[in-house]
Design an enzyme around this catalytic site. Structure first.
Site, short mmCIF file in Angstrom:
data_model
loop_
_atom_site.label_atom_id
_atom_site.label_comp_id
_atom_site.label_asym_id
_atom_site.label_seq_id
_atom_site.Cartn_x
_atom_site.Cartn_y
_atom_site.Cartn_z
N GLU A 95 0.81 -1.20 0.00
CA GLU A 95 0.00 0.00 0.00
C GLU A 95 0.84 1.25 0.00
O GLU A 95 1.94 1.27 0.53
CB GLU A 95 -0.90 0.00 1.23
N CYS A 112 3.19 8.28 1.32
CA CYS A 112 3.76 7.27 2.23
C CYS A 112 3.89 5.97 1.43
O CYS A 112 2.94 5.52 0.79
CB CYS A 112 2.81 7.07 3.42
N CYS A 119 5.80 -7.41 7.23
CA CYS A 119 6.94 -7.00 8.06
C CYS A 119 7.19 -8.06 9.13
O CYS A 119 6.25 -8.65 9.65
CB CYS A 119 6.64 -5.66 8.73
N CYS A 123 5.89 -5.16 15.74
CA CYS A 123 5.46 -4.15 16.72
C CYS A 123 3.99 -4.43 17.04
O CYS A 123 3.18 -4.59 16.13
CB CYS A 123 5.60 -2.74 16.14
N CYS A 126 0.88 -2.47 15.57
CA CYS A 126 0.88 -2.24 14.13
C CYS A 126 0.15 -3.36 13.41
O CYS A 126 0.46 -4.54 13.58
CB CYS A 126 2.32 -2.17 13.65
N ASN A 300 -4.99 5.46 17.24
CA ASN A 300 -6.28 5.37 16.55
C ASN A 300 -7.01 4.16 17.09
O ASN A 300 -6.54 3.05 16.87
CB ASN A 300 -6.08 5.09 15.06
N CYS A 342 -1.22 5.73 10.25
CA CYS A 342 0.07 5.09 10.57
C CYS A 342 -0.15 3.77 11.30
O CYS A 342 -0.92 3.70 12.24
CB CYS A 342 0.89 6.00 11.47
#
Ligand code: SF4
Length: 368
Positions: A95, A112, A119, A123, A126, A300, A342
């Site tokens: 994305e 971005c 990944c 984290c 995330c 968020n 994010c």
């Protein structure tokens, strides 16, 4: 197999042209047409002789990311689901997000981009982490995201483009491809972005930070900090076990910065977890002697089990940092309604499955 041109440097294209018996400067012309003029097919490279265009069409290719889907946010951001179909690599989807400046005196846009499909850093706040690592992206797939978004938004572009490497993936774990792409983005003959307008964000891969410090052309450095103690950071960022705060911040202290440069520290504020006044005091202490700026990012609320901090705790946190001489800003994530904020760049299509898988895994771990 056709030669992939996207992601090649000016020098590589000069060598390619010469190997075909053409003057080397033809390579520079291809480079300029592709990255500066955004011509994505050889037939449109009218600065080249017809015979060379034909040879390129027959023997080379430009595999641009394909826009599989666009999600439009009420705040003007557009999230792109991009299909990467490079020859010889597994097809993946990543994305990129286009964020227009909505201020009255707007003069820039921010894009971005992703550096890996998925990944491995894990984290815990995330959504990308729940995908795991699929594969590294090539330099062409990284720079191609910027080009394809710029082209798609051609009608709406303002004079300045900022690029942030904050999408899927840990950029410093795909170092060579990322830096090759960054060189093309920063090259005046290429995409021609100013170094201060390109930011690489890392979870804190210390050898990568040290290596980037030695680069001639490099983006701005941002560190995803998110905690004020090792114990707290380890709870949400397992990478902290490998590179604890002392080691990470020592690398930041040694990072070569120019007179008007600083390191940005991102701090995702998780309500009741890392947003207390004593956290702010500890962060100020940790960043002593590092030219720094802190971006506070209120969490968020979404699929993951964290709380949004209160407005008061965000303001108090910021004030403590400012009082201690640390520049701090509150950043509101853009595109929340399209999952583009994010740390939310996981694929909507697969997110429910992976979240369920993770829940099962966690409860299994808790049971043992
Ligand atoms: S925050 Fe960045 S480094 Fe951490 S898991 Fe998500 S994509 Fe990877």
């Amino acid at each position: 197999m056709a030669i992939e041109v996207l992601g090649k440097s000016a020098e590589e294209l000069r060598v390619l042209a010469a190997s075909w018996g053409e003057p080397a400067y033809r390579g520079s012309q291809i480079y300029h047409a592709l990255y500066a003029e955004r011509r994505f097919d050889f037939a449109g490279m009218t600065n080249l002789p017809a015979a060379l265009r034909e040879k390129l069409s027959a023997e080379a290719r430009i595999t641009m990311p394909r826009i599989a889907r666009r999600y439009h946010s009420a705040d003007g951001s557009v999230r792109y689901l991009l299909a990467l179909e490079s020859e010889g690599a597994a097809p993946v989807q990543v994305e990129a997000v286009f964020m227009p400046d909505t201020k009255e005196d707007a003069r820039r846009q921010t894009i971005c981009i992703s550096t890996q499909a998925g990944c491995a850093v894990d984290c815990h706040f995330c959504l990308t982490a729940v995908l795991g690592l699929n594969r590294n992206l090539s330099a062409g797939e990284i720079v191609g995201q910027v080009l394809v978004v710029l082209e798609d938004q051609r009608e709406h572009l303002l004079p300045q483009t900022n690029v942030v490497l904050m999408g899927q993936g840990e950029p410093l774990l795909n170092y060579d491809a990322v830096m090759t792409a960054v060189r093309i983005l920063l090259d005046q003959r290429g995409v021609s972005l100013a170094p201060k307008h390109v930011t690489l964000s890392t979870s804190g891969i210390v050898p990568g930070i040290e290596r980037m410090g030695k680069e001639k052309a490099r983006p701005k450095l941002a560190i995803s900090l998110n905690a004020s103690t090792d114990e707290q950071r380890y709870a949400i960022m397992p990478i902290n076990r490998k590179y604890p705060l002392g080691v990470l911040l020592e690398a930041c202290r040694k990072y070569p910065l120019g007179p008007n440069e600083w390191i940005t520290f991102e701090y995702v504020m998780l309500g009741g977890f890392n947003d207390a006044p004593e956290d702010a005091r500890r962060v100020a202490k940790l960043l002593a002697n590092i030219p720094s700026k802190v971006n506070l990012i209120p969490w968020n609320p979404g699929e993951l089990p964290y709380k949004r901090p209160t407005q008061e705790s965000v303001e108090a946190f910021k004030q403590i940092l400012m009082d201690k001489g640390v520049f701090a800003f509150v950043r509101i994530s853009r595109g929340q309604d399209i999952m583009a904020a994010c740390g939310q760049l996981a694929l909507i299509e697969s997110k429910e499955i992976v979240i369920k898988e993770r829940e099962v895994l966690r409860s299994a771990q808790n049971d043992t």
